[in-house]
Design a protein around this motif. Structure first.
Motif, PDB file in Angstrom:
ATOM      1  N   PHE A  34      -1.310  12.623 -11.217  1.00  0.00           N
ATOM      2  CA  PHE A  34      -2.113  13.766 -10.794  1.00  0.00           C
ATOM      3  C   PHE A  34      -2.866  13.466  -9.495  1.00  0.00           C
ATOM      4  N   GLN A  35      -3.049  12.184  -9.207  1.00  0.00           N
ATOM      5  CA  GLN A  35      -3.797  11.791  -8.013  1.00  0.00           C
ATOM      6  C   GLN A  35      -2.896  11.465  -6.828  1.00  0.00           C
ATOM      7  N   ILE A  36      -1.643  11.864  -6.887  1.00  0.00           N
ATOM      8  CA  ILE A  36      -0.719  11.595  -5.787  1.00  0.00           C
ATOM      9  C   ILE A  36      -1.240  12.225  -4.494  1.00  0.00           C
ATOM     10  N   TYR A  37      -1.318  11.416  -3.455  1.00  0.00           N
ATOM     11  CA  TYR A  37      -1.778  11.934  -2.162  1.00  0.00           C
ATOM     12  C   TYR A  37      -1.183  11.144  -0.985  1.00  0.00           C
ATOM     13  N   ASP A  38      -1.352   9.808  -1.006  1.00  0.00           N
ATOM     14  CA  ASP A  38      -0.991   8.977   0.142  1.00  0.00           C
ATOM     15  C   ASP A  38       0.451   9.188   0.582  1.00  0.00           C
ATOM     16  N   THR A  39       1.377   9.111  -0.370  1.00  0.00           N
ATOM     17  CA  THR A  39       2.795   9.220  -0.028  1.00  0.00           C
ATOM     18  C   THR A  39       3.102  10.566   0.627  1.00  0.00           C
ATOM     19  N   ILE A  40       2.534  11.630   0.075  1.00  0.00           N
ATOM     20  CA  ILE A  40       2.775  12.963   0.615  1.00  0.00           C
ATOM     21  C   ILE A  40       2.106  13.123   1.977  1.00  0.00           C
ATOM     22  N   ALA A  41       0.908  12.577   2.139  1.00  0.00           N
ATOM     23  CA  ALA A  41       0.212  12.677   3.427  1.00  0.00           C
ATOM     24  C   ALA A  41       0.995  11.988   4.539  1.00  0.00           C
ATOM     25  N   VAL A  42       1.694  10.909   4.205  1.00  0.00           N
ATOM     26  CA  VAL A  42       2.450  10.162   5.201  1.00  0.00           C
ATOM     27  C   VAL A  42       3.812  10.799   5.476  1.00  0.00           C
ATOM     28  N   SER A  55       0.839  -1.200   0.000  1.00  0.00           N
ATOM     29  CA  SER A  55       0.000   0.000   0.000  1.00  0.00           C
ATOM     30  C   SER A  55       0.877   1.254   0.000  1.00  0.00           C
ATOM     31  N   ASN A  56       0.311   2.348  -0.503  1.00  0.00           N
ATOM     32  CA  ASN A  56       1.047   3.609  -0.543  1.00  0.00           C
ATOM     33  C   ASN A  56       1.455   4.078   0.843  1.00  0.00           C
ATOM     34  N   VAL A  57       0.626   3.792   1.847  1.00  0.00           N
ATOM     35  CA  VAL A  57       0.943   4.208   3.215  1.00  0.00           C
ATOM     36  C   VAL A  57       2.177   3.470   3.719  1.00  0.00           C
ATOM     37  N   VAL A  58       2.231   2.164   3.473  1.00  0.00           N
ATOM     38  CA  VAL A  58       3.386   1.369   3.899  1.00  0.00           C
ATOM     39  C   VAL A  58       4.643   1.832   3.175  1.00  0.00           C
ATOM     40  N   VAL A  59       4.529   2.068   1.868  1.00  0.00           N
ATOM     41  CA  VAL A  59       5.678   2.550   1.092  1.00  0.00           C
ATOM     42  C   VAL A  59       6.139   3.907   1.616  1.00  0.00           C
ATOM     43  N   GLY A  60       5.185   4.792   1.906  1.00  0.00           N
ATOM     44  CA  GLY A  60       5.529   6.108   2.425  1.00  0.00           C
ATOM     45  C   GLY A  60       6.258   6.029   3.758  1.00  0.00           C
ATOM     46  N   LEU A  61       5.759   5.199   4.681  1.00  0.00           N
ATOM     47  CA  LEU A  61       6.409   5.036   5.983  1.00  0.00           C
ATOM     48  C   LEU A  61       7.797   4.431   5.841  1.00  0.00           C
ATOM     49  N   LEU A  62       7.919   3.449   4.949  1.00  0.00           N
ATOM     50  CA  LEU A  62       9.209   2.801   4.724  1.00  0.00           C
ATOM     51  C   LEU A  62      10.263   3.808   4.280  1.00  0.00           C
ATOM     52  N   TRP A  63       9.919   4.619   3.288  1.00  0.00           N
ATOM     53  CA  TRP A  63      10.876   5.597   2.771  1.00  0.00           C
ATOM     54  C   TRP A  63      11.042   6.791   3.707  1.00  0.00           C
ATOM     55  N   LEU A  64      10.031   7.084   4.504  1.00  0.00           N
ATOM     56  CA  LEU A  64      10.165   8.150   5.508  1.00  0.00           C
ATOM     57  C   LEU A  64      11.290   7.812   6.472  1.00  0.00           C
ATOM     58  N   TRP A  65      11.341   6.560   6.895  1.00  0.00           N
ATOM     59  CA  TRP A  65      12.410   6.127   7.795  1.00  0.00           C
ATOM     60  C   TRP A  65      13.750   6.031   7.062  1.00  0.00           C
ATOM     61  N   MET A  66      13.733   5.510   5.845  1.00  0.00           N
ATOM     62  CA  MET A  66      14.981   5.316   5.111  1.00  0.00           C
ATOM     63  C   MET A  66      15.633   6.641   4.704  1.00  0.00           C
ATOM     64  N   LEU A  67      14.818   7.673   4.452  1.00  0.00           N
ATOM     65  CA  LEU A  67      15.351   8.958   4.000  1.00  0.00           C
ATOM     66  C   LEU A  67      15.493   9.978   5.119  1.00  0.00           C
ATOM     67  N   ASP A  68      15.301   9.548   6.347  1.00  0.00           N
ATOM     68  CA  ASP A  68      15.459  10.466   7.474  1.00  0.00           C
ATOM     69  C   ASP A  68      16.851  11.099   7.443  1.00  0.00           C
ATOM     70  N   SER A  69      16.900  12.409   7.657  1.00  0.00           N
ATOM     71  CA  SER A  69      18.170  13.131   7.509  1.00  0.00           C
ATOM     72  C   SER A  69      19.193  12.756   8.576  1.00  0.00           C
ATOM     73  N   SER A  70      18.757  12.221   9.714  1.00  0.00           N
ATOM     74  CA  SER A  70      19.678  11.900  10.807  1.00  0.00           C
ATOM     75  C   SER A  70      20.030  10.417  10.862  1.00  0.00           C
ATOM     76  N   VAL A  71      19.014   9.561  10.925  1.00  0.00           N
ATOM     77  CA  VAL A  71      19.266   8.125  11.145  1.00  0.00           C
ATOM     78  C   VAL A  71      18.820   7.256   9.986  1.00  0.00           C
TER      79      VAL A  71
END
Length: 292
Positions: free
Chosen positions: A226-234, A116-132
């Motif tokens: 054009f319908q991008i939302y989930d990734t940005i919301a997360v 799901s887009n939410v899972v992908v968003g959370l995964l990359w949110l952690w992986m791209l964190d500027s500190s850890v």
């Protein structure tokens, strides 16, 4: 007489298979669209009765700086996402076509798309964190400076595009791969005999032959972009500042946070009209209903 009865019976049987799809389309797509169109001409706030106000929502919308900001950001995202995703999808399809019809490889390519887009968003949110985040940890390990992927106004939109390219390129590649299976081997062999190299054969023979598939792929990916939302919301919630404030976020915030559902519906109808026009232009330019 018997022939007419048989034809009528055959048509009724065929129509009975279509009825469930038509019912679902009417219930979940057509009726909500018509209802949204009606609400776009009202001042509905989700709680009170809607009152007809004509085209005031549309007039206000076209004078709203936030709306134009959201459209600008969305278009920039589409321009970042579509070319890279299409090129990578074609390359993946060509590799799969030449290598082997391996179900395991197809499964690996589809794994990000199944998530799901939410899972992908959370995964990359952690992986791209500027500190850890693991990505910045690896960059520092090889002596490079860390990158503020999701907190820098200049890097955040390309980062969001990269996330969605990673998620969708495998599925898009499989669609192109399915189109490549329809290309007759005789045509490819004839091109080779005529002296066409791999690149010339791809652009002069293969891609023109699967033009309807490519048109379908481009139209669906543009609409999806054009319908991008989930990734940005997360990940960014429209920030930093308004760097990822896309049109779907504008619609959501106005409808469900500011309770201006009529105004939000007007924005949704404008987006719907834009996507219809873009799809029609793409079909016309690419001649998506015919192949060479």
């Amino acid at each position: 007489m018997k022939t007419n009865k048989y034809a009528l019976k055959r048509n009724l049987i065929a129509f009975s298979f279509v009825v469930p799809c038509l019912t679902g389309f009417a219930a979940f797509y057509m009726l909500p669209t018509l209802r949204g169109l009606w609400y776009s001409f009202t001042d509905w706030d989700l709680f009170n009765k809607a009152h007809f106000i004509g085209v005031q929502n549309y007039i206000r919308l076209f004078q709203d700086k936030d709306f134009w900001t959201a459209m600008k950001v969305t278009v920039l995202y589409v321009l970042l996402n579509i070319p890279a995703q299409t090129i990578l999808a074609v390359l993946i399809a060509l590799v799969m076509n030449k290598a082997a019809h391996n179900g395991f490889i197809s499964g690996i390519l589809l794994t990000p798309w199944i998530m799901s887009n939410v899972v992908v968003g959370l995964l990359w949110l952690w992986m791209l964190d500027s500190s850890v985040g693991i990505v910045n940890v690896l960059l520092r390990f090889i002596g490079m400076k860390g990158i503020d992927f999701l907190t820098s106004t200049s890097a955040v939109l390309p980062s969001i595009a990269m996330i969605n390219i990673w998620r969708n390129m495998g599925y898009t590649g499989l669609l192109v791969f399915a189109g490549l299976q329809s290309v007759p081997k005789e045509i490819e062999e004839a091109a080779v005999i005529d002296g066409a190299g791999p690149v010339r054969k791809l652009f002069s023979v293969v891609l023109p032959y699967i033009r309807p598939v490519m048109a379908f792929v481009l139209i669906t990916t543009v609409i999806g972009s054009f319908q991008i939302y989930d990734t940005i919301a997360v990940t960014t919630r429209g920030g930093p500042v308004t760097a990822t404030y896309v049109i779907y976020l504008f619609i959501y915030k106005n409808g469900f946070e500011s309770y201006k559902m009529g105004y939000s519906s007007a924005a949704a109808m404008v987006l719907f009209a834009i996507l219809v026009c873009i799809s029609a232009v793409q079909m016309k330019i690419m001649k998506g209903n015919e192949s060479d």
